[in-house]
Design an enzyme around this catalytic site. Sequence first.
Site, PDB file in Angstrom:
ATOM      1  N   TRP A 157       7.865   3.162  -0.836  1.00  0.00           N
ATOM      2  CA  TRP A 157       7.289   1.710  -0.914  1.00  0.00           C
ATOM      3  C   TRP A 157       6.328   1.327  -1.685  1.00  0.00           C
ATOM      4  CZ3 TRP A 157       2.624  -0.689  -0.429  1.00  0.00           C
ATOM      5  CH2 TRP A 157       2.874  -2.126  -0.529  1.00  0.00           C
ATOM      6  N   HIS A 158       4.788   2.866  -1.305  1.00  0.00           N
ATOM      7  CA  HIS A 158       4.043   3.172  -2.414  1.00  0.00           C
ATOM      8  C   HIS A 158       4.292   3.531  -3.521  1.00  0.00           C
ATOM      9  CE1 HIS A 158       2.134   2.565   1.486  1.00  0.00           C
ATOM     10  NE2 HIS A 158       0.788   1.876   0.979  1.00  0.00           N
ATOM     11  N   GLY A 159       5.473   4.227  -3.739  1.00  0.00           N
ATOM     12  CA  GLY A 159       5.965   4.772  -5.530  1.00  0.00           C
ATOM     13  C   GLY A 159       7.560   5.466  -5.341  1.00  0.00           C
TER      14      GLY A 159
END
Length: 224
Positions: free
Chosen positions: A73-75
């Site tokens: 989700w963060h990258g």
Amino acid sequence: MAIGMGRMFGFRFPENFNRPYSSVSVTDFWRRWHMTLSRWFRDYVYIPLGGNRGSRLRTSANLMFVFLLTGIWHGAAWTFVLWGLYYGVLLVIERLSSIARWPDERLVVIRRAATMLLVIIGWVLFRSRTLTDAGQMYAAMVPVHFGTLTPSVHAALTRESVIALVIGLSTVLFPRDLVLGRVVLEGPWEGAALVARFATVVLLPLTAITVAAGSFSPFLYFRF
């Protein structure tokens, strides 16, 4: 700031951080850090997968999958994938060893220090653009090499940084009720309580100003 400004206009946003660096375990950290994201993954991924209602193996697999998704989700980078798996492994270890269910008062200073160290190790993966960068940062973080301080650590240990580190840790590692004066101690611990309160009220703001003036720290979540 967002929560306060929202209330000025009649909106009530949920708290998203609750003193995460005073956590006594990694499980406690994720109850305090980015709480809205944690609740979303809990309600829409972890619980639909079965949560902790199955076997230990099933619960561990659910945790690993949830934090793998948290990392992605963060990258879309291997650093975020490993960051998510890193926390998944730590949470599984805590659940299997029952550390997270210890009373908060048990070995609280040691547990807070250990949790902070684990979180800092994880932040290297989070902030590094590549695994090579992360490896170089981990190598620079090793404080001693053949009995002497490494050049990177020696350069970082200025008088101001050491004072800031000691003051900052004293306000985080000591129990909050002790720092705020809700607990009155007598005897040899009375002096420690007074030092913690003085550091919180007087020295911590001055230390924060000193650190902020000497560095540039962009907002962590601008990237997301």
